[in-house]
Scaffold this motif. Structure first.
Motif, PDB file in Angstrom:
ATOM      1  N   ASP A   2       4.116  16.188  31.180  1.00 35.37           N
ATOM      2  CA  ASP A   2       5.331  16.121  31.143  1.00 35.37           C
ATOM      3  C   ASP A   2       6.285  15.752  29.691  1.00 35.37           C
ATOM      4  O   ASP A   2       7.103  16.321  29.558  1.00 35.37           O
ATOM      5  N   HIS A   3       5.497  15.026  28.859  1.00 33.20           N
ATOM      6  CA  HIS A   3       5.872  15.099  27.554  1.00 33.20           C
ATOM      7  C   HIS A   3       4.830  14.647  26.557  1.00 33.20           C
ATOM      8  O   HIS A   3       3.984  13.798  26.949  1.00 33.20           O
ATOM      9  N   ASN A   4       4.860  15.073  25.134  1.00 37.40           N
ATOM     10  CA  ASN A   4       3.827  14.871  24.299  1.00 37.40           C
ATOM     11  C   ASN A   4       4.337  13.494  23.819  1.00 37.40           C
ATOM     12  O   ASN A   4       5.639  13.170  23.554  1.00 37.40           O
ATOM     13  N   VAL A   5       3.257  12.791  23.137  1.00 31.30           N
ATOM     14  CA  VAL A   5       3.265  11.949  22.130  1.00 31.30           C
ATOM     15  C   VAL A   5       3.254  12.196  20.982  1.00 31.30           C
ATOM     16  O   VAL A   5       2.110  13.051  20.494  1.00 31.30           O
ATOM     17  N   SER A  22       1.047  16.040  17.025  1.00 35.07           N
ATOM     18  CA  SER A  22       1.013  15.828  18.511  1.00 35.07           C
ATOM     19  C   SER A  22      -0.395  14.852  18.598  1.00 35.07           C
ATOM     20  O   SER A  22      -1.401  15.598  18.393  1.00 35.07           O
ATOM     21  N   ARG A  23      -0.246  13.860  19.478  1.00 36.99           N
ATOM     22  CA  ARG A  23      -1.537  13.052  19.777  1.00 36.99           C
ATOM     23  C   ARG A  23      -2.400  13.990  21.033  1.00 36.99           C
ATOM     24  O   ARG A  23      -3.208  13.918  20.874  1.00 36.99           O
ATOM     25  N   ASP A  24      -1.707  14.971  21.660  1.00 35.39           N
ATOM     26  CA  ASP A  24      -2.196  15.403  22.634  1.00 35.39           C
ATOM     27  C   ASP A  24      -2.536  17.122  22.476  1.00 35.39           C
ATOM     28  O   ASP A  24      -3.437  17.614  23.369  1.00 35.39           O
ATOM     29  N   THR A  25      -2.310  17.489  21.445  1.00 33.46           N
ATOM     30  CA  THR A  25      -2.462  18.975  21.043  1.00 33.46           C
ATOM     31  C   THR A  25      -2.737  19.030  19.635  1.00 33.46           C
ATOM     32  O   THR A  25      -2.885  18.019  18.889  1.00 33.46           O
ATOM     33  N   GLY A  26      -2.949  20.261  19.098  1.00 33.78           N
ATOM     34  CA  GLY A  26      -3.313  20.642  17.756  1.00 33.78           C
ATOM     35  C   GLY A  26      -2.013  20.627  16.947  1.00 33.78           C
ATOM     36  O   GLY A  26      -2.062  20.986  15.798  1.00 33.78           O
ATOM     37  N   LEU A  27      -0.869  20.411  17.290  1.00 32.66           N
ATOM     38  CA  LEU A  27       0.229  20.762  16.700  1.00 32.66           C
ATOM     39  C   LEU A  27       0.569  19.812  15.462  1.00 32.66           C
ATOM     40  O   LEU A  27       0.513  18.482  15.695  1.00 32.66           O
ATOM     41  N   LYS A  28       0.962  20.206  14.443  1.00 35.06           N
ATOM     42  CA  LYS A  28       1.282  19.423  13.105  1.00 35.06           C
ATOM     43  C   LYS A  28       2.386  20.194  12.592  1.00 35.06           C
ATOM     44  O   LYS A  28       2.527  21.383  12.511  1.00 35.06           O
ATOM     45  N   VAL A  73       9.840  22.629  19.118  1.00 31.16           N
ATOM     46  CA  VAL A  73      11.220  22.141  19.170  1.00 31.16           C
ATOM     47  C   VAL A  73      11.218  20.444  19.819  1.00 31.16           C
ATOM     48  O   VAL A  73      11.821  19.723  19.289  1.00 31.16           O
ATOM     49  N   GLY A  74      10.182  20.475  20.780  1.00 36.54           N
ATOM     50  CA  GLY A  74      10.204  18.679  21.163  1.00 36.54           C
ATOM     51  C   GLY A  74       9.806  17.787  20.175  1.00 36.54           C
ATOM     52  O   GLY A  74      10.328  17.006  20.103  1.00 36.54           O
ATOM     53  N   ALA A  75       8.736  18.266  19.324  1.00 35.24           N
ATOM     54  CA  ALA A  75       8.430  17.529  18.106  1.00 35.24           C
ATOM     55  C   ALA A  75       9.656  17.510  17.126  1.00 35.24           C
ATOM     56  O   ALA A  75       9.711  16.225  16.702  1.00 35.24           O
ATOM     57  N   ILE A  76      10.503  18.271  16.792  1.00 37.84           N
ATOM     58  CA  ILE A  76      11.416  18.161  15.919  1.00 37.84           C
ATOM     59  C   ILE A  76      12.446  17.259  16.664  1.00 37.84           C
ATOM     60  O   ILE A  76      13.114  16.466  16.085  1.00 37.84           O
ATOM     61  N   GLN A  77      12.846  17.363  17.993  1.00 39.80           N
ATOM     62  CA  GLN A  77      13.770  16.482  18.486  1.00 39.80           C
ATOM     63  C   GLN A  77      13.172  14.966  18.412  1.00 39.80           C
ATOM     64  O   GLN A  77      14.210  14.074  18.201  1.00 39.80           O
ATOM     65  N   TRP A  78      12.057  14.861  18.648  1.00 41.41           N
ATOM     66  CA  TRP A  78      11.291  13.432  18.388  1.00 41.41           C
ATOM     67  C   TRP A  78      11.642  12.874  17.122  1.00 41.41           C
ATOM     68  O   TRP A  78      12.040  11.738  17.059  1.00 41.41           O
TER      69      TRP A  78
END
Length: 103
Positions: A2-5, A22-28, A73-78
């Motif tokens: 539903d959403h990433n932390v 991202s806690r749940d993926t490899g995104l940095k 985009v979700g990470a930037i919005q966070w």
């Protein structure tokens, strides 16, 4: 999911050098305050931009994978909410004059 932390790594010596994880993926994503420092985009990464008041930010992925690209985009919005600019407009290109993408 539903959403990433997201987590934030900060540089104690430079307030404009955050890295979103991202806690749940490899995104940095590395954050740059390009209204205050030099920024040169890496052609193998994704860059997005946004204003928080008068300050212009660049957001650049670190070793992006296809699986993580949709979460940028979700990470930037966070991050925008974290810095108290929840209405930050996320821009696909560098808005500074003379920084258009070369084709």
């Amino acid at each position: 999911m539903d959403h990433n932390v997201y987590l934030l790594a900060t540089d104690p010596h430079d307030a404009c050098r955050d890295v979103i994880h991202s806690r749940d993926t490899g995104l940095k994503i590395r954050v740059y305050c390009i209204s205050e420092e030099q920024f040169r985009a890496d052609s193998s990464e994704i860059q997005l931009y946004g204003y928080a008041g008068e300050k212009l930010y660049a957001f650049e992925t670190i070793n992006i994978t296809a699986d993580d690209a949709l979460d940028v985009v979700g990470a930037i919005q966070w991050y925008a909410e974290y810095i108290d600019y929840p209405d930050m407009e996320i821009l696909p290109e560098d808005p500074r004059p003379g920084h258009e993408i070369a084709m």
